[in-house]
Write an enzyme that holds these catalytic residues in place. Structure first.
Site, PDB file in Angstrom:
ATOM      1  CD  GLU A  44      -2.829   1.206   2.386  1.00  0.00           C
ATOM      2  OE1 GLU A  44      -2.848   0.282   3.214  1.00  0.00           O
ATOM      3  OE2 GLU A  44      -3.547   2.216   2.462  1.00  0.00           O
ATOM      4  NE  ARG A 274       3.617  -7.787  10.422  1.00  0.00           N
ATOM      5  CZ  ARG A 274       2.926  -7.166   9.470  1.00  0.00           C
ATOM      6  NH1 ARG A 274       1.916  -7.766   8.882  1.00  0.00           N
ATOM      7  NH2 ARG A 274       3.233  -5.961   9.108  1.00  0.00           N
ATOM      8  CE  LYS A 284       2.806   0.087   5.100  1.00  0.00           C
ATOM      9  NZ  LYS A 284       2.354   0.087   3.711  1.00  0.00           N
TER      10      LYS A 284
END
Ligand code: ATP
Ligand code: MG
Length: 578
Positions: A44, A274, A284
């Site tokens: 994104e 992750r 983020k």
């Protein structure tokens, strides 16, 4: 995770595959998707990429490269409020820097807005989606829990005609943000919470950076992601573990979209753990906050876990890939030791970084028996670890600088550096003996006096004479001033994300940056250094040239010190287990 050995088409050697690669290899061997392999990396564009994304990139692009497939780059630009072209550009640059390329397979989820909208209309017409006028709080409150079913919305049984009318008016901009959503009508009692009539469209009135004001409704990530994979012909949709419970929903939407065709082809989602690293954060949102609040110098601050931060710090793509290989891909969450990343960059730089001399905290040494007007050019190895790296010349004269910490007037036992009456070797040069020192009124050493032994030059027969200590140095007359930035860990605690009750900004390490404005560097370094070049400063660590450098003013970042506590720890463990 058990690792099997599989032979890969075209690979020269047998490799141990991780479990994701193994699944892909098995699918290829079974002839699924007509032998086609197509992965994708779907960022994104709402921030810069970090080393966690590098783990995903190396998997998505890496497995395609390894097994003769292709990998798409798809920007998941479904939220116009947070996204920006600055991020799009940085993401492309970072992927390229890691050594991967998407060729002509660059996509944007926003390209699918018309198709997704049409699909939503179809679901409405088929009675499989409805407009809900409740607030998001009300909807959340009706979700139920994993063990108790949810409650139906009072709007759940609207007619397709009414839903169609409302949805079209939502998109026409008639209603305020947050006043209505479109939900898929699936099952409010499903054991998978994601099936309890998920929101699939919401009203957003900010313009989108690609589609402008065309849309007033935007698909939710869960309504865009699986279908985007399907539209692109992605065969293996590799992502992180938090998407495990979303997978059945993606499959559901793709089945609704494709009907029977889904039996011929449906993207296969595979999840891995992750990357979480000690002494940093990967969110983020938090990284953006650090940047916005000027708690770091920008996304590429060398203390940041971002790819551009690591690049500016002096990391090589190879070192990052090796680290990711070491930690591997598994099915359970873990917190990885940043020491292992640091170990990998040392290994990488040890092979490629030219050896030079720089004195970070200089004190002057006068070699009293060396003639004032004389100078010699001494030959220095560029890199003993790299064959054919050659040598360069370094001037020696009567006055030199050494590190302040390399001299002690009254040393403790086992201090093998410079001290009155004792000898040390100047790296690549002569043996010197300390004869005294001068101090200012406060007792600070301002100058050290030494004599040198002319028969002890390195590289000559006398050069073999051994003394306990070897010091790095630079000639005072020839050296050049430079700025050096030393870094420590960004956070003072091992796992900042675990300290839920504290504001993460309070956990920052106040000593993560030290600036040394007057470092003395040898002329060869001053002449040859270009931005991003990497060097080993003898005894002081690995450094790289920062883009803040300007002609006549070099700025260096210390990538990492020389001491490798990780390697030591591993050696110890080996000895214990042997
Ligand atoms: P957001 O909370 O904004 O979704 P994100 O870190 O998931 O943040 P994306 O841009 O959605 O950001 O990530 C792109 C891809 O990178 C996803 O497939 C995601 O699974 C993967 N990814 C993100 N963070 C990590 C991580 N720490 N380790 C491994 N993969 C990651
Ligand atoms: Mg995400």
């Amino acid at each position: 995770m058990a690792e099997k050995e599989t032979e890969i088409k075209g690979a020269e050697e047998k490799r141990v595959l991780n479990f994701v690669q193994q699944i892909v290899a098995d699918d290829l061997a079974a002839g699924k998707n007509g032998g086609r392999l197509n992965t994708r990396f779907p960022p994104e564009p709402n921030g810069y990429l970090h080393i966690g994304h590098a783990k995903a990139i190396c998997m998505d692009f890496g497995v395609a490269e390894m097994m003769g497939g292709t990998c798409n780059l798809r920007f998941d630009d479904t939220n116009p409020q947070k996204e920006d072209t600055e991020y799009v550009e940085s993401i492309m640059r970072d992927i390229h820097w890691l050594g991967y390329d998407w060729g002509d397979r660059l996509y944007y989820a926003s390209d699918y807005f018309p198709r997704l909208y049409e699909f939503a209309i179809r679901l409405i017409k088929e009675g499989k989606a409805y407009v809900d006028d409740q607030t998001s709080e009300q909807i959340a409150a009706q979700k139920g829990t994993p063990t108790t079913p949810g409650t139906d919305s009072p709007f759940r049984n609207r007619t397709p005609e009414e839903n169609l009318d409302l949805f079209e008016r939502m998109n026409a901009g008639e209603f305020e943000e947050g006043s209505r959503v479109l939900r898929a009508k699936i099952d409010m009692a499903s054991s998978n919470m994601h099936f309890r009539d998920p929101i699939i469209y919401r009203i957003i009135k900010s313009p989108h950076w690609r589609t402008g004001n065309k849309w007033n409704v935007y698909p939710m990530y869960d309504f865009a992601h699986g279908q985007s994979d399907y539209f692109e012909g992605v065969t293996h949709s590799i992502c992180t573990l938090e998407f495990v419970p979303h997978r059945p929903l993606y499959d559901y939407f793709v089945r609704e979209l494709a009907g029977d065709k889904v039996d011929e082809y449906c993207p296969r989602q595979i999840e891995f753990n992750r990357l979480n690293l000690t002494y940093t954060v990967m969110s983020k949102r938090k990284l953006l906050q650090l940047v916005k609040e000027n708690l770091v110098a920008g996304w590429d601050d060398p203390r940041m876990p971002t790819i551009c931060g690591l690049r500016r710090r002096g990391y090589t793509p190879e070192s990052i890939k090796n680290f990711l290989n070491d930690i591997g891909y598994t099915k359970y969450e873990a917190l990885n030791d940043i020491g292992l990343l640091e170990h990998n960059i040392r290994e990488s730089l040890n092979k490629i970084a030219p050896r030079v001399m720089a004195v970070l905290d200089p004190v002057k040494v006068v070699i009293t028996n060396y003639p004032e007007d004389r100078e010699e050019m001494l030959e220095m190895d560029n890199n003993p670890e790299q064959e054919g790296a050659g040598t360069h010349k370094m001037p020696f004269a009567r006055e030199i600088y050494i590190e302040r910490a390399d001299f002690m007037e009254e040393p403790p036992k086992k201090f093998f550096r410079l001290t009155p009456g004792k000898e040390v070797r100047l790296k690549g040069g002569y043996i010197i003996m300390c004869t005294g020192c001068t101090k200012d009124a406060d007792g600070n050493i301002t100058e050290i006096q030494c004599t040198y032994d002319p028969d002890t030059l390195s590289g000559t027969e006398g050069g073999n004479r051994k003394v306990k200590g070897t010091l790095h140095w630079v000639s005072a007359r020839h050296c050049v001033d430079a700025e050096v930035r030393l870094y420590d860990r960004l956070f003072a605690v091992e796992n900042p994300s675990a300290e839920a009750e504290r504001d993460f900004r309070e956990l920052l390490n106040p000593e993560s940056l030290t600036v040394l404005p007057h470092v003395k560097i040898e002329p060869y370094l001053a002449q040859s250094a270009k931005v991003e070049d990497k060097f080993q400063f003898q005894r002081m660590g690995y450094f790289c040239v920062d883009p803040d450098s300007s002609p006549g003013h070099l700025v260096f970042n210390r990538t990492i010190g020389l001491k490798d506590s990780w390697a030591k720890q591993q050696d110890k463990q080996k000895t214990v287990s042997n």
